[in-house]
Design a protein around this motif. Structure first.
Motif, short mmCIF file in Angstrom:
data_model
loop_
_atom_site.label_atom_id
_atom_site.label_comp_id
_atom_site.label_asym_id
_atom_site.label_seq_id
_atom_site.Cartn_x
_atom_site.Cartn_y
_atom_site.Cartn_z
N ASN D 47 74.65 77.31 32.72
CA ASN D 47 75.75 78.14 33.23
C ASN D 47 76.99 78.01 32.35
O ASN D 47 78.10 78.30 32.79
CB ASN D 47 76.08 77.76 34.68
CG ASN D 47 76.68 78.92 35.45
OD1 ASN D 47 76.53 80.06 35.07
ND2 ASN D 47 77.39 78.62 36.53
N ALA D 48 76.78 77.58 31.10
CA ALA D 48 77.93 77.36 30.22
C ALA D 48 77.69 77.92 28.81
O ALA D 48 78.48 77.67 27.91
CB ALA D 48 78.24 75.86 30.14
N LEU D 57 77.52 68.64 29.88
CA LEU D 57 77.75 67.95 31.14
C LEU D 57 76.85 68.63 32.17
O LEU D 57 76.89 69.85 32.32
CB LEU D 57 79.22 68.07 31.54
CG LEU D 57 79.66 67.32 32.80
CD1 LEU D 57 79.52 65.81 32.62
CD2 LEU D 57 81.11 67.65 33.15
N VAL D 58 76.05 67.84 32.86
CA VAL D 58 75.07 68.39 33.79
C VAL D 58 75.36 67.89 35.21
O VAL D 58 75.52 66.69 35.42
CB VAL D 58 73.64 67.99 33.40
CG1 VAL D 58 72.63 68.60 34.37
CG2 VAL D 58 73.33 68.42 31.97
N VAL D 80 77.13 72.55 33.38
CA VAL D 80 78.42 73.09 33.83
C VAL D 80 79.49 73.05 32.74
O VAL D 80 80.58 73.59 32.93
CB VAL D 80 78.96 72.33 35.08
CG1 VAL D 80 78.09 72.61 36.29
CG2 VAL D 80 79.08 70.84 34.80
N GLY D 81 79.19 72.42 31.62
CA GLY D 81 80.19 72.38 30.55
C GLY D 81 79.60 71.96 29.22
O GLY D 81 78.55 71.30 29.16
#
Lengths: 91, 91, 91, 91, 91
Positions: D47-48, D57-58, D80-81
């Protein structure tokens, strides 16, 4: 999610009614990092029509229940896909 | 879900009222991949009428609560079925 | 759920307000399968009036919050009972 | 959350419809404490906009679903990042 | 909950908007039972004003989100307190 291989099946006649009609498959987690260490087999409800030997994608935890029309089921692992291919680089 | 064997029972008189009337069984996870490594025993509430020595199917996490009529109970593992048979291939 | 032994206490003055008034106990998981392997200590909120040395039943994950009147608390492990006895067979 | 490195991709044509349109990446957990022990690879929905080799980053568990507009998806891990930098002291 | 020590920080410019404004700290789990085995570092959102070197209490899983005013955030670990002292008996 976990990549796994379907190794077998589990049958239980006496079980929670909410589990009726589900297929329970025994899954071996696929190992990439530590080939010598195999994660323990676990049981997943099948929601993708998987068969013995298939490489599958398994969702665990509360997310597993979102895969069912009725999410009020005591299932903590579900096969959500049949894997076509995995492409992994090695460093 | 986890395949396990019922190894014993646990009794607690002083406990959360929401746990009253439940049977707590001590479960040993069944090991297929690493016969020499036995997962640690844990405690599961019984919702399938299991007895000592039975092979059982255990659901963990938030899904465990969906097995109860009243899902507002502090239970993170529940026996949801008595296993009739497990058929696993070896590769 | 996990069987554990209360080994100590933890104090934190600066903390999430929702944790005010709770007692935080340090718990050692009890080991049956691998006596030589001790699971790592963890912290659980006490909801059963446990004391140092007590053998306790601990619920983890989202189920832990159901043990509180106000379930909107950042607690992922709670002592839900004082264990009277555990009867385990050895195979 | 877990720090990881994207090692590859996974494709599955036959899958839960709710997973359509998602990219599934194979992630290796980054190891700081035990360089010799590498955590097992797992699969995360992206999603990033991550790519192979990226440090990411999970978020795992039920929190993963909050990253999607429609949170009713069978996903238990999401990137997410994209990590710019990690600064860690050694003791 | 987990006792940990803050070892560093993580920065990610490209990330889920819901994570904007949060500080992400790298945490080493504290080890009591097996001094030689150090749990792997992980990342926690800070909700207690922690700094490098601080001993902290970390809540994981879905409970982590209850620590935020807006609980719809993809965070699976949060620092909920700065530990003043831990008193542990040895057996």
């Amino acid at each position: 999610m976990i990549m796994g291989q379907v190794m077998g099946s589990l049958w239980a006649t006496r079980k929670d009614n909410k589990l009726n009609g589900m297929a329970f498959l025994v899954v071996k987690p696929l190992s990439y990092a530590n080939e010598s260490v195999t994660g323990e087999y676990f049981v997943a409800a099948d929601n993708a029509g998987a068969g013995i030997g298939d490489t599958v994608l398994v969702t665990t935890g509360s997310a597993a229940r979102t895969s069912f029309a009725n999410s009020d089921v005591p299932v903590d692992a579900v096969i959500v896909g049949i894997v076509d291919s995995i492409e992994v680089t090695h460093d």
